[in-house]
Motif scaffolding. Structure first.
Motif, short mmCIF file in Angstrom:
data_model
loop_
_atom_site.label_atom_id
_atom_site.label_comp_id
_atom_site.label_asym_id
_atom_site.label_seq_id
_atom_site.Cartn_x
_atom_site.Cartn_y
_atom_site.Cartn_z
N ASP A 103 65.70 3.71 87.94
CA ASP A 103 64.64 3.95 86.96
C ASP A 103 64.21 5.41 86.96
N VAL A 104 63.87 5.91 85.77
CA VAL A 104 63.42 7.29 85.60
C VAL A 104 62.11 7.29 84.81
N HIS A 105 61.14 8.05 85.30
CA HIS A 105 59.87 8.22 84.60
C HIS A 105 59.67 9.70 84.30
N ILE A 106 59.20 9.98 83.08
CA ILE A 106 59.00 11.35 82.62
C ILE A 106 57.51 11.58 82.38
N TYR A 107 57.00 12.67 82.95
CA TYR A 107 55.61 13.06 82.75
C TYR A 107 55.58 14.49 82.20
N SER A 108 54.43 14.90 81.75
CA SER A 108 54.25 16.30 81.34
C SER A 108 52.97 16.83 81.94
N LEU A 125 54.99 10.19 79.61
CA LEU A 125 55.66 10.32 78.33
C LEU A 125 56.67 9.22 78.05
N ASP A 126 57.55 8.94 79.00
CA ASP A 126 58.65 8.04 78.70
C ASP A 126 59.24 7.49 79.99
N GLY A 140 65.78 9.43 76.51
CA GLY A 140 64.94 9.94 77.59
C GLY A 140 65.33 11.35 77.99
N LEU A 141 66.63 11.61 78.11
CA LEU A 141 67.09 12.95 78.44
C LEU A 141 66.77 13.93 77.31
N ASP A 151 56.46 9.65 71.18
CA ASP A 151 57.25 8.44 70.99
C ASP A 151 58.71 8.85 70.95
N SER A 152 59.37 8.79 72.09
CA SER A 152 60.75 9.26 72.17
C SER A 152 61.75 8.23 71.67
N SER A 153 61.26 7.05 71.24
CA SER A 153 62.20 6.03 70.77
C SER A 153 62.94 6.49 69.53
#
Length: 257
Positions: free
Chosen positions: A154-159, A173-174, A195-196, A235-237
């Protein structure tokens, strides 16, 4: 970026090495196994061009060294320009899957990994802003740095951004996962690519639908990117989905041959 290579690598793993995803194998994996067997190749394939330099394996950024912060990151994505470092754009930590305290990976470790990434990124934000003093005060809050936390598959992305004097905001974020079974491969790869792309958008292109401002320091020849009008969430979808649609549709062809 070579998204087709990312797609084919993941597909070949399920075809040629299905044992890598068995429960027995996953019980034995270390943090380094997840870097080498899975995420290392994916990240290197996606950020493959000379705009980036990926540093793996407990390295310390130059800004952190200058501030006597010995924060060793499992992964740093450095934005490059003409073979020179521009900015430490992303910090990532790798851990095994989050589990209760009585297992090998505890919530305490995951919290400490996240805290280390946030403090290291705060140093990078401050270093970046001090190197480009020509940025108007109203634009400072639009400088956004991504943070990545990898936990097993699993990968979680924050800013992280500076929104006011001494006030930093961390946003979720995602998230996405490495597809661990063949039936979820197509949908899972779409999530991985999006996600990338979310990470890359913060590094170079800005948020979806927005145009980044390319500014050049009066004191330095290094070029840097600053984002305008950062939205409250991402919304990166739908992020660059049209660009990747043909690659994802080609999955059916590869899976049948």
């Amino acid at each position: 970026m070579d998204n087709k290579l990312t797609l084919l690598y993941s597909l070949c793993m399920h075809i040629d090495k299905p044992h890598l995803f068995s429960k027995a194998s996953r019980k034995e994996y270390s943090e380094f196994d997840y870097q080498i067997k899975f995420w290392g190749v994916i990240f290197e394939a996606f950020f493959y061009n000379d705009d980036y330099m990926l540093h793996w394996g407990d390295t310390v950024s130059k800004p952190c060294k200058r501030n006597n912060l010995r924060f060793k990151a499992d992964l740093r994505i450095v934005v490059m320009s003409k073979d020179e470092d521009v900015v430490d754009g992303t910090t990532a930590e790798v851990a095994k899957k989050a589990q209760p305290f009585y297992f090998n990976t505890s919530p305490k470790k995951l919290f400490m990994d996240k805290l280390k990434s946030v403090l290291g990124t705060k140093c990078h934000v401050n270093n970046f802003l001090s190197s480009v003093p020509f940025i108007p005060a109203k634009d400072i809050k639009n400088v956004v740095f991504p943070i990545v936390q990898i936990m097993g598959f699993d990968v979680h992305i924050y800013s992280l951004q500076l929104v006011n004097r001494s006030l930093y905001v961390l946003q979720d974020l995602d998230s996405f996962s490495f597809p661990t079974n063949y039936t979820s491969l197509k949908h899972g790869l779409a999530k991985v690519i999006n996600g990338l792309s979310c990470i890359e958008s913060l590094l170079v292109f800005g948020f979806s639908g927005l145009v980044p401002i390319l500014r050049q320091s009066e004191q330095s020849s290094s070029q840097v990117f600053v984002l305008e009008h950062t939205p409250p969430f991402l919304d990166s979808s739908n992020l660059r989905l049209e660009h990747h649609r043909s690659l994802l549709e080609s999955f059916d062809f590869y899976s049948e041959h």
